[in-house]
Design an enzyme around this catalytic site. Structure first.
Site, mmCIF file in Angstrom:
data_model
loop_
_atom_site.group_PDB
_atom_site.id
_atom_site.type_symbol
_atom_site.label_atom_id
_atom_site.label_comp_id
_atom_site.label_asym_id
_atom_site.label_seq_id
_atom_site.Cartn_x
_atom_site.Cartn_y
_atom_site.Cartn_z
ATOM 1 N N ASN A 195 0.858 -1.186 0.047
ATOM 2 C CA ASN A 195 0.021 -0.290 -0.220
ATOM 3 C C ASN A 195 0.388 1.322 -0.108
ATOM 4 O OD1 ASN A 195 -2.710 1.265 0.618
ATOM 5 N ND2 ASN A 195 -2.144 1.869 2.694
ATOM 6 N N HIS A 198 1.458 5.056 0.930
ATOM 7 C CA HIS A 198 0.482 6.390 2.253
ATOM 8 C C HIS A 198 1.352 7.185 1.701
ATOM 9 C CE1 HIS A 198 -1.944 6.743 5.425
ATOM 10 N NE2 HIS A 198 -1.252 7.810 6.202
ATOM 11 N N SER A 213 5.304 6.560 2.459
ATOM 12 C CA SER A 213 5.952 5.510 2.671
ATOM 13 C C SER A 213 5.213 4.211 1.931
ATOM 14 C CB SER A 213 4.596 5.020 4.501
ATOM 15 O OG SER A 213 5.230 6.204 5.051
ATOM 16 N N ASP A 265 -3.391 0.270 8.065
ATOM 17 C CA ASP A 265 -2.147 1.268 7.633
ATOM 18 C C ASP A 265 -0.912 0.718 8.740
ATOM 19 O OD1 ASP A 265 -2.500 2.676 5.328
ATOM 20 O OD2 ASP A 265 -3.440 4.538 6.356
#
Length: 192
Positions: free
Chosen positions: A110, A112, A139, A148
């Site tokens: 992912n 972020h 990130s 997250d």
């Protein structure tokens, strides 16, 4: 030649999708060809669908509003991804909180827009900008069942300076468009 297939999941404008398509799709890195084999979007009106078409790629729309629960939606995502030979799924602006139905079954990273573990969730850009932090950043992390909170793979920071909110957001997106493709290449061309 080794071929690695990725799935990209997105919800909005698709600027990170475009960066991946331009910098990674169909290219060879250390003897590994990386192909975008699947695009999934949960928003039938997302601009990213049109961006993908410019690259000759169709997007599978799985609208989360068509499912009674997060788990049922995640089941549909997992089913679609498993139909393809996907080595890595990439959440590039995919604005859904995923359940263990997804996280326990799909290897995914992912993107972020903050320096995790700070500023988790959907308001990360605003929260980081409004904080006392002297830096902002981006990130990339492994997707886990906690929002997250998966292991961080890559981060890049930048100094606050006297940036306006718009400049702050632009800087984050500029970093995202470089860091995400680089990370995909690093993960797949090393066979991790």
């Amino acid at each position: 030649m080794v071929v690695k297939n990725i799935a990209i999941l997105f919800s909005g404008s698709g600027s990170n999708l475009q960066a991946i398509l331009e910098q990674v799709h169909g290219k060879v890195f250390k003897g590994v060809r990386i192909n975008v084999a699947l695009l999934i979007c949960n928003n039938p009106d997302a601009k990213g669908i049109k961006r993908a078409k410019k690259f000759g790629l169709d997007t599978v729309v799985i609208d989360h509003r068509d499912y009674p629960t997060r788990e049922k939606f995640d089941q549909a995502l997992v089913y679609e991804i498993k139909k393809h030979d996907i080595d890595l799924s990439v959440l590039a602006g995919f604005m859904r909180i995923l359940t263990p139905v997804f996280t326990d079954n799909i290897k995914a990273i992912n993107l972020h827009p903050s320096l995790l573990p700070l500023f988790k969730g959907a308001n990360a850009i605003d929260e980081s900008y409004n904080s006392d932090m002297k830096v902002g950043g981006v990130s990339i992390h492994w997707v886990s069942s906690e929002l997250d909170a998966g292991e961080i793979i890559a981060q890049k920071s930048f100094p606050r300076k006297n940036r306006s909110k718009e400049q702050w957001e632009r800087k984050i997106h500029k970093i995202e468009h470089k860091l995400l493709p680089k990370t995909i290449i690093k993960l797949l061309a090393k066979g991790k």
